[in-house]
Design an enzyme around this catalytic site. Structure first.
Site, PDB file in Angstrom:
ATOM      1  CD1 TRP A 173       0.023  -1.552   3.054  1.00  0.00           C
ATOM      2  CD2 TRP A 173       0.690   0.566   3.269  1.00  0.00           C
ATOM      3  NE1 TRP A 173       0.868  -1.489   4.128  1.00  0.00           N
ATOM      4  CE2 TRP A 173       1.291  -0.187   4.287  1.00  0.00           C
ATOM      5  CE3 TRP A 173       0.959   1.934   3.197  1.00  0.00           C
ATOM      6  CZ2 TRP A 173       2.152   0.359   5.228  1.00  0.00           C
ATOM      7  CZ3 TRP A 173       1.821   2.488   4.134  1.00  0.00           C
ATOM      8  CH2 TRP A 173       2.401   1.707   5.136  1.00  0.00           C
ATOM      9  CG  ASN A 174       5.148   1.288   0.648  1.00  0.00           C
ATOM     10  OD1 ASN A 174       4.830   0.560  -0.283  1.00  0.00           O
ATOM     11  ND2 ASN A 174       6.377   1.342   1.112  1.00  0.00           N
TER      12      ASN A 174
ATOM     13  NE  ARG B 186      -5.613  -9.836  -3.194  1.00  0.00           N
ATOM     14  CZ  ARG B 186      -6.810 -10.380  -3.091  1.00  0.00           C
ATOM     15  NH1 ARG B 186      -7.545 -10.579  -4.168  1.00  0.00           N
ATOM     16  NH2 ARG B 186      -7.284 -10.702  -1.915  1.00  0.00           N
ATOM     17  N   PRO B 187      -3.488  -5.976  -5.809  1.00  0.00           N
ATOM     18  CG  PRO B 187      -5.118  -4.302  -6.093  1.00  0.00           C
ATOM     19  CD  PRO B 187      -4.783  -5.739  -6.474  1.00  0.00           C
TER      20      PRO B 187
ATOM     21  N   GLY C  38       6.719  -6.305  -0.569  1.00  0.00           N
ATOM     22  CA  GLY C  38       6.052  -6.274   0.732  1.00  0.00           C
ATOM     23  C   GLY C  38       7.029  -6.665   1.814  1.00  0.00           C
ATOM     24  CB  SER C  39       6.513  -7.701   5.280  1.00  0.00           C
ATOM     25  OG  SER C  39       5.598  -8.745   5.057  1.00  0.00           O
TER      26      SER C  39
ATOM     27  CD  GLU D 123      12.771  -5.054  -5.502  1.00  0.00           C
ATOM     28  OE1 GLU D 123      13.411  -4.620  -4.523  1.00  0.00           O
ATOM     29  OE2 GLU D 123      13.291  -5.251  -6.609  1.00  0.00           O
ATOM     30  CG  LEU D 124      11.277  -9.396   0.278  1.00  0.00           C
ATOM     31  CD1 LEU D 124      11.837 -10.713   0.782  1.00  0.00           C
ATOM     32  CD2 LEU D 124       9.783  -9.505   0.012  1.00  0.00           C
TER      33      LEU D 124
ATOM     34  CD  GLU E  76      10.639  -2.183   6.736  1.00  0.00           C
ATOM     35  OE1 GLU E  76      10.079  -3.291   6.812  1.00  0.00           O
ATOM     36  OE2 GLU E  76      10.830  -1.604   5.652  1.00  0.00           O
TER      37      GLU E  76
ATOM     38  CD  GLU F 195      10.046  -4.486  -8.753  1.00  0.00           C
ATOM     39  OE1 GLU F 195       9.923  -3.406  -8.142  1.00  0.00           O
ATOM     40  OE2 GLU F 195       9.152  -5.341  -8.819  1.00  0.00           O
TER      41      GLU F 195
HETATM   42  P1  NAD Z   1       2.772  -6.955   3.483  1.00  0.00           P
HETATM   43  O1  NAD Z   1       3.832  -7.967   3.290  1.00  0.00           O
HETATM   44  O2  NAD Z   1       1.887  -7.089   4.674  1.00  0.00           O
HETATM   45  O3  NAD Z   1       1.779  -6.948   2.233  1.00  0.00           O
HETATM   46  C1  NAD Z   1       2.228  -6.782   0.915  1.00  0.00           C
HETATM   47  C2  NAD Z   1       1.183  -7.356  -0.042  1.00  0.00           C
HETATM   48  O4  NAD Z   1       1.051  -8.747   0.204  1.00  0.00           O
HETATM   49  C3  NAD Z   1      -0.217  -6.780   0.110  1.00  0.00           C
HETATM   50  O5  NAD Z   1      -0.843  -6.754  -1.145  1.00  0.00           O
HETATM   51  C4  NAD Z   1      -0.896  -7.772   0.998  1.00  0.00           C
HETATM   52  O6  NAD Z   1      -2.279  -7.753   0.817  1.00  0.00           O
HETATM   53  C5  NAD Z   1      -0.284  -9.063   0.529  1.00  0.00           C
HETATM   54  N1  NAD Z   1      -0.231 -10.085   1.581  1.00  0.00           N
HETATM   55  C6  NAD Z   1      -0.321  -9.906   2.912  1.00  0.00           C
HETATM   56  N2  NAD Z   1      -0.229 -11.088   3.559  1.00  0.00           N
HETATM   57  C7  NAD Z   1      -0.088 -12.020   2.595  1.00  0.00           C
HETATM   58  C8  NAD Z   1       0.095 -13.429   2.628  1.00  0.00           C
HETATM   59  N3  NAD Z   1       0.132 -14.111   3.782  1.00  0.00           N
HETATM   60  N4  NAD Z   1       0.243 -14.083   1.451  1.00  0.00           N
HETATM   61  C9  NAD Z   1       0.228 -13.408   0.305  1.00  0.00           C
HETATM   62  N5  NAD Z   1       0.064 -12.063   0.190  1.00  0.00           N
HETATM   63  C10 NAD Z   1      -0.091 -11.390   1.342  1.00  0.00           C
HETATM   64  O7  NAD Z   1       3.486  -5.549   3.417  1.00  0.00           O
HETATM   65  P2  NAD Z   1       2.839  -4.114   3.527  1.00  0.00           P
HETATM   66  O8  NAD Z   1       2.519  -3.795   4.939  1.00  0.00           O
HETATM   67  O9  NAD Z   1       1.736  -3.970   2.512  1.00  0.00           O
HETATM   68  O10 NAD Z   1       4.072  -3.202   3.016  1.00  0.00           O
HETATM   69  C11 NAD Z   1       5.103  -2.829   3.856  1.00  0.00           C
HETATM   70  C12 NAD Z   1       6.330  -3.692   3.644  1.00  0.00           C
HETATM   71  O11 NAD Z   1       6.673  -3.703   2.271  1.00  0.00           O
HETATM   72  C13 NAD Z   1       7.559  -3.165   4.380  1.00  0.00           C
HETATM   73  O12 NAD Z   1       8.279  -4.233   4.930  1.00  0.00           O
HETATM   74  C14 NAD Z   1       8.369  -2.515   3.267  1.00  0.00           C
HETATM   75  O13 NAD Z   1       9.744  -2.413   3.519  1.00  0.00           O
HETATM   76  C15 NAD Z   1       8.072  -3.404   2.122  1.00  0.00           C
HETATM   77  N6  NAD Z   1       8.308  -2.720   0.866  1.00  0.00           N
HETATM   78  C16 NAD Z   1       9.401  -3.072   0.143  1.00  0.00           C
HETATM   79  C17 NAD Z   1       9.666  -2.411  -1.040  1.00  0.00           C
HETATM   80  C18 NAD Z   1      10.851  -2.768  -1.867  1.00  0.00           C
HETATM   81  O14 NAD Z   1      10.892  -2.363  -3.019  1.00  0.00           O
HETATM   82  N7  NAD Z   1      11.805  -3.519  -1.358  1.00  0.00           N
HETATM   83  C19 NAD Z   1       8.824  -1.392  -1.482  1.00  0.00           C
HETATM   84  C20 NAD Z   1       7.713  -1.059  -0.713  1.00  0.00           C
HETATM   85  C21 NAD Z   1       7.464  -1.750   0.467  1.00  0.00           C
END
Ligand code: NAD
Length: 484
Positions: free
Chosen positions: A154-155, A178-179, A232-233, A254-255, A388, A465
């Site tokens: 979402w960020n 999947r957003p 994501g995370s 990208e985590l 983080e 990327e």
């Molecule tokens: P998140 O991992 O909770 O969610 C990311 C995406 O995955 C969302 O679309 C979410 O709905 C989906 N998701 C959540 N749980 C899932 C599961 N169990 N299985 C499959 N999909 C699932 O992360 P967030 O809170 O949306 O974003 C913040 C994190 O993303 C931070 O750790 C940040 O550092 C990271 N991030 C990394 C980059 C990068 O380029 N490295 C860029 C932006 C954000």
């Protein structure tokens, strides 16, 4: 701005705008006010599967379209996106909370991702390799990997989808996106733009919904999906990697990050202070490459911390749509609680609050607003120094020597972005080479763009990327050996 309705927001599957299979919807809220902005289909597994199957059917024709044809559609989408910059930026701020100026920048960078990849589509060159015998010829071909599942956070609700969908489509892949459930609106708008630009049915699909774990697992396990690209995370990335292993899918992740920012005593200190503020507090600190730890050389540590605290106190917190606001709300309750927990933990272990340190309600708003916070007297065992925070909190720690700075900076399982300020070029090279990070900003708090490879070392991810590398992650290498 008119409030959108459920009929405005649907899922694009196989070229048609659809409700979810169950007909259920969920509400998207403005994190600054808590107000409902729109309703969006709560897609289920049937919807995910329908999208994957559509993408599979669309793959042969799309992958055989010459690169010029794919590039023309992406360029057109970029043009439409720029024409709608203001409308998209407002919607982005409403669903994510970031200041409108940052949202405008995100629209511009998303359009740039579309343009850059449109051009790269024309440059997916193969090779002719000298053969080992006179009656053979050897070619190396590059071919699109197939159906790509893209999962985004979402960020950066517009640029994360753009950064994945653009190279996938440019390479000749078809896509299911999947957003994040928190911010699906500008992602849907991106697909509206792609459709208007002429993307054929089934080539680009978007499935929204609330059950992210279920949808993510299905996408990572589905046999017709050939590649998963996820931002994501780190925790969710590891889970997806386990699921993807079952069918040996290609993955790009990208985590999370935990960026260090090092200031040496020979640096331009005012520039460094402004850079720290930008790097820590943009998007309210909710950026994967945000500075998480500030290390300052001991002779200047006190003076520099005081200046950074002063700049932090002067940042304007509020609704991102209001002019002059520099820091918006945190995305949700969970994000807010993490920030509170980190600050409480640091305080209880003796940290000194140099700026901020509490929740605020600018103009009486009920969103999750937190003051830009600077913490002194921190130790490496505090949560802020290894987890983080993903919020507007900046811990500052002094260091003595160049080696100390590198050791402290690398003391984390993450390795996404790192920053340092110095005017000594020799030190510049030594430190840049010593940092175990995929992206290094030397006197530069913004080391990103469509032309710069983006990705992490260690637990910050796999693959890259952007840059010339970005597109390659959506292609397979095929060796063709010909006996004459
Ligand atoms: P998140 O991992 O909770 O969610 C990311 C995406 O995955 C969302 O679309 C979410 O709905 C989906 N998701 C959540 N749980 C899932 C599961 N169990 N299985 C499959 N999909 C699932 O992360 P967030 O809170 O949306 O974003 C913040 C994190 O993303 C931070 O750790 C940040 O550092 C990271 N991030 C990394 C980059 C990068 O380029 N490295 C860029 C932006 C954000």
């Amino acid at each position: 701005m008119a409030v959108a309705t459920a009929s405005t927001y649907r899922m694009l599957i196989d070229g048609a705008w659809r409700e979810g299979a169950t007909g259920r919807t969920f509400v998207v809220r403005n994190p600054a006010t808590g107000a409902s902005i729109a309703e969006v289909p709560d897609g289920n597994l049937d919807d995910v599967r329908a999208a994957v199957e559509a993408a599979h059917r669309a793959f042969p024709a799309w992958s055989h379209l010459p690169a010029d044809g794919r590039a023309a559609i992406l360029h057109k989408a970029a043009t439409i996106m720029r024409e709608r910059q203001e409308e998209l930026a407002r919607l982005l701020t409403m669903e994510n909370g970031k200041p409108i100026a940052e949202s405008r920048g995100e629209v511009a960078s998303s359009a740039a991702f579309l343009d850059w990849n449109a051009e790269e589509a024309r440059r997916t060159y193969g090779q002719v390799v000298p053969a080992a015998s006179p009656d053979k010829r050897v070619l190396v071909l590059r071919q699109p990997v197939g159906v790509v599942a893209a999962i985004t956070p979402w960020n950066f609700p517009l640029s994360m989808p753009a950064r994945k969908v653009a190279p996938a489509l440019a390479a000749g892949c078809t896509v299911v996106l999947r957003p994040s459930r928190a911010t699906p609106l500008v992602a849907i708008e991106t697909f509206r733009i792609l459709k208007e630009a002429g993307i054929p049915a089934g080539v680009a699909n978007i499935v929204t919904g609330t059950n992210s774990a279920e949808a993510g697992r299905e996408l990572a396990e589905h046999p017709l999906v050939r590649k998963v690209t996820f931002t994501g995370s780190t925790e969710v990335g590891k889970q997806l990697m386990r699921y993807a292993a079952g069918t040996m899918k290609r993955v790009s992740f990208e985590l999370g990050g935990h960026a260090p920012f090092i200031v040496f005593d020979d640096a331009d200190l005012e520039k460094a202070a402004q850079a720290v503020i930008l790097s820590r507090f943009r998007n309210a600190g909710q950026t994967c490459i945000c500075t998480n730890r500030l290390f300052v050389q001991d002779g200047i540590a006190e003076r520099f911390s005081a200046r950074v605290a002063e700049l932090a106190r002067n940042l304007k917190v509020g609704n991102g749509l209001d002019a002059g606001v520099q820091v918006g709300p945190l995305i949700d309750e969970r994000g807010f609680q993490k920030v509170e927990e980190h600050v409480a933990d640091a305080r209880s272990h003796g940290a000194e609050v140099l700026a901020g340190g509490r929740r605020v309600s600018p103009d009486g708003l009920q969103g999750y607003f937190y003051e830009p916070t600077v913490l002194g007297n921190v130790r490496t065992d505090m949560l802020v120094m290894h987890d983080e925070t993903f919020g507007p909190v900046l811990p500052v720690m002094p260091f003595a020597t160049e080696d100390d700075a590198i050791r402290l900076a690398n003391d984390t399982p993450f390795g996404l972005a790192a920053y340092f300020f110095t005017r000594d070029m020799g030190r510049g090279f030594r430190v840049a080479e010593g940092l175990e990070y995929g992206i290094v900003g030397l006197n530069d708090p913004l080391p990103t763009g469509p032309h710069i490879p983006f990705g992490g070392f260690k637990e910050s991810g796999i693959g890259r990327e952007n840059g010339a590398e970005g597109l390659q992650h959506f292609m397979e290498v095929k060796a063709l050996s010909i006996a004459l």
